[in-house]
Scaffold this motif. Sequence first.
Motif, PDB file in Angstrom:
ATOM      1  N   ARG A 225     -62.850  13.596   5.414  1.00 37.10           N
ATOM      2  CA  ARG A 225     -62.999  12.767   4.216  1.00 37.10           C
ATOM      3  C   ARG A 225     -61.739  12.919   3.370  1.00 37.10           C
ATOM      4  NH1 ARG A 225     -68.386  14.042   1.383  1.00 37.10           N
ATOM      5  NH2 ARG A 225     -67.850  12.082   0.382  1.00 37.10           N
TER       6      ARG A 225
ATOM      7  N   CYS B 191     -59.149  11.004   0.046  1.00 45.31           N
ATOM      8  CA  CYS B 191     -59.098  10.165  -1.157  1.00 45.31           C
ATOM      9  C   CYS B 191     -60.393  10.216  -1.958  1.00 45.31           C
ATOM     10  CB  CYS B 191     -58.743   8.721  -0.798  1.00 45.31           C
ATOM     11  SG  CYS B 191     -57.126   8.556  -0.073  1.00 45.31           S
ATOM     12  N   LEU B 192     -60.913  11.421  -2.163  1.00 43.15           N
ATOM     13  CA  LEU B 192     -62.152  11.584  -2.919  1.00 43.15           C
ATOM     14  C   LEU B 192     -61.900  11.810  -4.401  1.00 43.15           C
ATOM     15  CD1 LEU B 192     -64.114  13.911  -0.463  1.00 43.15           C
ATOM     16  CD2 LEU B 192     -64.379  11.451  -0.781  1.00 43.15           C
ATOM     17  N   GLY B 193     -60.662  12.050  -4.775  1.00 46.48           N
ATOM     18  CA  GLY B 193     -60.349  12.309  -6.176  1.00 46.48           C
ATOM     19  C   GLY B 193     -60.583  13.768  -6.522  1.00 46.48           C
TER      20      GLY B 193
ATOM     21  N   VAL C 114     -62.328  17.100  -6.717  1.00 42.89           N
ATOM     22  CA  VAL C 114     -63.367  17.756  -5.905  1.00 42.89           C
ATOM     23  C   VAL C 114     -63.335  19.265  -6.144  1.00 42.89           C
ATOM     24  CG1 VAL C 114     -63.298  16.003  -4.078  1.00 42.89           C
ATOM     25  CG2 VAL C 114     -61.851  18.015  -3.903  1.00 42.89           C
TER      26      VAL C 114
ATOM     27  N   HIS D  52     -63.094  22.819  -3.933  1.00 41.08           N
ATOM     28  CA  HIS D  52     -62.781  23.371  -2.618  1.00 41.08           C
ATOM     29  C   HIS D  52     -63.312  24.783  -2.474  1.00 41.08           C
ATOM     30  CE1 HIS D  52     -59.571  20.225  -2.500  1.00 41.08           C
ATOM     31  NE2 HIS D  52     -60.013  20.156  -1.269  1.00 41.08           N
TER      32      HIS D  52
ATOM     33  N   VAL E 229     -65.301  20.766   1.168  1.00 34.06           N
ATOM     34  CA  VAL E 229     -65.090  19.900   0.014  1.00 34.06           C
ATOM     35  C   VAL E 229     -66.470  19.538  -0.524  1.00 34.06           C
ATOM     36  CG1 VAL E 229     -64.222  17.667  -0.762  1.00 34.06           C
ATOM     37  CG2 VAL E 229     -62.938  18.989   0.909  1.00 34.06           C
ATOM     38  N   ASN E 230     -66.729  19.951  -1.758  1.00 30.96           N
ATOM     39  CA  ASN E 230     -68.029  19.716  -2.393  1.00 30.96           C
ATOM     40  C   ASN E 230     -69.184  20.199  -1.507  1.00 30.96           C
ATOM     41  OD1 ASN E 230     -66.778  18.601  -4.623  1.00 30.96           O
ATOM     42  ND2 ASN E 230     -66.903  16.530  -3.816  1.00 30.96           N
TER      43      ASN E 230
ATOM     44  N   GLU F 163     -69.315  20.460   1.819  1.00 25.71           N
ATOM     45  CA  GLU F 163     -69.337  19.927   3.184  1.00 25.71           C
ATOM     46  C   GLU F 163     -68.055  20.311   3.914  1.00 25.71           C
ATOM     47  OE1 GLU F 163     -70.241  15.795   3.729  1.00 25.71           O
ATOM     48  OE2 GLU F 163     -71.488  15.768   1.926  1.00 25.71           O
TER      49      GLU F 163
ATOM     50  N   ASN G  68     -64.855  20.004   5.764  1.00 32.07           N
ATOM     51  CA  ASN G  68     -63.913  18.892   5.852  1.00 32.07           C
ATOM     52  C   ASN G  68     -62.842  19.125   6.910  1.00 32.07           C
ATOM     53  OD1 ASN G  68     -63.154  16.300   4.934  1.00 32.07           O
ATOM     54  ND2 ASN G  68     -61.404  17.217   3.904  1.00 32.07           N
TER      55      ASN G  68
ATOM     56  N   GLU H 112     -55.205  18.996   2.027  1.00 33.24           N
ATOM     57  CA  GLU H 112     -56.277  18.466   1.173  1.00 33.24           C
ATOM     58  C   GLU H 112     -55.667  17.792  -0.053  1.00 33.24           C
ATOM     59  OE1 GLU H 112     -59.718  18.347   1.286  1.00 33.24           O
ATOM     60  OE2 GLU H 112     -59.563  19.031   3.348  1.00 33.24           O
TER      61      GLU H 112
ATOM     62  N   ASN I 125     -57.726  14.729  -2.031  1.00 31.55           N
ATOM     63  CA  ASN I 125     -58.841  15.586  -2.438  1.00 31.55           C
ATOM     64  C   ASN I 125     -58.265  16.621  -3.397  1.00 31.55           C
ATOM     65  OD1 ASN I 125     -60.346  14.121  -0.649  1.00 31.55           O
ATOM     66  ND2 ASN I 125     -60.277  15.647   0.958  1.00 31.55           N
TER      67      ASN I 125
END
Length: 84
Positions: free
Chosen positions: A12, A14-16, A18, A20, A37-38, A40, A42, A64, A69
Amino acid sequence: MVNYETIIAPRRVCLGEVEHEVTVRHINGGWNVRVFVNGELNQEGRCYSRHHISATARDLLRWEDKSGNISKFASAARHRSTKI
């Protein structure tokens, strides 16, 4: 140069902003470094020397940050020096 192999490429991006988390496990003679990441999984890398764990973690966190991210933890990894 970081001496590790990629087990799981970033899933994942380009989640902005987050959060880690990095974990390290000794599995079958090597060290698996996992980046969550959040909460999950990654990405994951595997190194074969205990001395390469920190460099592997820094490189995974660097990717990341580069992939969008963003966290203070990942951004700080881009400014640390790696001496192996």
